[in-house]
Design a protein around this motif. Structure first.
Motif, mmCIF file in Angstrom:
data_model
loop_
_atom_site.group_PDB
_atom_site.id
_atom_site.type_symbol
_atom_site.label_atom_id
_atom_site.label_comp_id
_atom_site.label_asym_id
_atom_site.label_seq_id
_atom_site.Cartn_x
_atom_site.Cartn_y
_atom_site.Cartn_z
ATOM 1 N N UNK A 48 0.810 -1.210 0.000
ATOM 2 C CA UNK A 48 0.000 0.000 0.000
ATOM 3 C C UNK A 48 0.849 1.269 0.000
ATOM 4 N N UNK A 49 0.668 2.096 -1.045
ATOM 5 C CA UNK A 49 1.340 3.384 -1.091
ATOM 6 C C UNK A 49 2.766 3.381 -1.582
ATOM 7 N N UNK A 50 3.305 2.219 -1.947
ATOM 8 C CA UNK A 50 4.681 2.123 -2.418
ATOM 9 C C UNK A 50 4.657 1.842 -3.915
ATOM 10 N N UNK A 51 5.502 2.537 -4.651
ATOM 11 C CA UNK A 51 5.562 2.338 -6.100
ATOM 12 C C UNK A 51 5.835 0.870 -6.421
ATOM 13 N N UNK A 52 5.008 0.268 -7.266
ATOM 14 C CA UNK A 52 5.085 -1.158 -7.562
ATOM 15 C C UNK A 52 6.434 -1.584 -8.122
ATOM 16 N N UNK A 53 7.012 -0.802 -8.981
ATOM 17 C CA UNK A 53 8.297 -1.154 -9.595
ATOM 18 C C UNK A 53 9.488 -0.821 -8.707
ATOM 19 N N UNK A 54 9.248 -0.177 -7.592
ATOM 20 C CA UNK A 54 10.351 0.248 -6.742
ATOM 21 C C UNK A 54 10.551 -0.583 -5.498
ATOM 22 N N UNK A 55 10.000 -1.810 -5.480
ATOM 23 C CA UNK A 55 10.104 -2.646 -4.285
ATOM 24 C C UNK A 55 10.284 -4.113 -4.662
ATOM 25 N N UNK A 56 11.061 -4.810 -3.842
ATOM 26 C CA UNK A 56 11.202 -6.265 -3.956
ATOM 27 C C UNK A 56 11.318 -6.808 -2.537
ATOM 28 N N UNK A 57 10.598 -7.873 -2.253
ATOM 29 C CA UNK A 57 10.660 -8.508 -0.943
ATOM 30 C C UNK A 57 11.360 -9.849 -1.103
ATOM 31 N N UNK A 58 12.350 -10.076 -0.251
ATOM 32 C CA UNK A 58 13.128 -11.315 -0.271
ATOM 33 C C UNK A 58 12.887 -12.038 1.047
#
Length: 89
Positions: free
Chosen positions: A2-12
């Protein structure tokens, strides 16, 4: 998230030094993104170390189709390759 740019995040997700670990890579993150990411992950993950290394724009490795290269990033994290500070979530 929520609220975070989709292309600017990765969860490991993985085991690092014997500890269940979730790493959120946020490119050029705003301070509130760390709070959002921490809140979302804490809803689902218990007994897991949560951290977010600082990543500059373009710092998330991606495939030619734009998907995050999680294995490459996890290996780099475990080898200590990413530079910069990490934010505890």
């Amino acid at each position: 998230m929520r609220g975070i740019a989709e292309r600017g995040v990765a969860v490991l997700l993985g085991i690092r030094d014997g500890v269940p670990t979730a790493v959120v890579a946020l490119e050029a993150a705003k301070r509130e993104w760390y709070d959002i990411a921490g809140a979302v992950l804490r809803e689902s993950l218990t007994d897991t170390e949560l951290t977010a290394p600082t990543v500059s724009r373009g710092g998330i490795a991606v495939t030619s189709s734009g998907k995050p290269r999680r294995r490459v990033m996890w290996t780099a994290l475990c080898e200590g390759t990413p530079s910069g500070d990490a934010v505890a979530l």
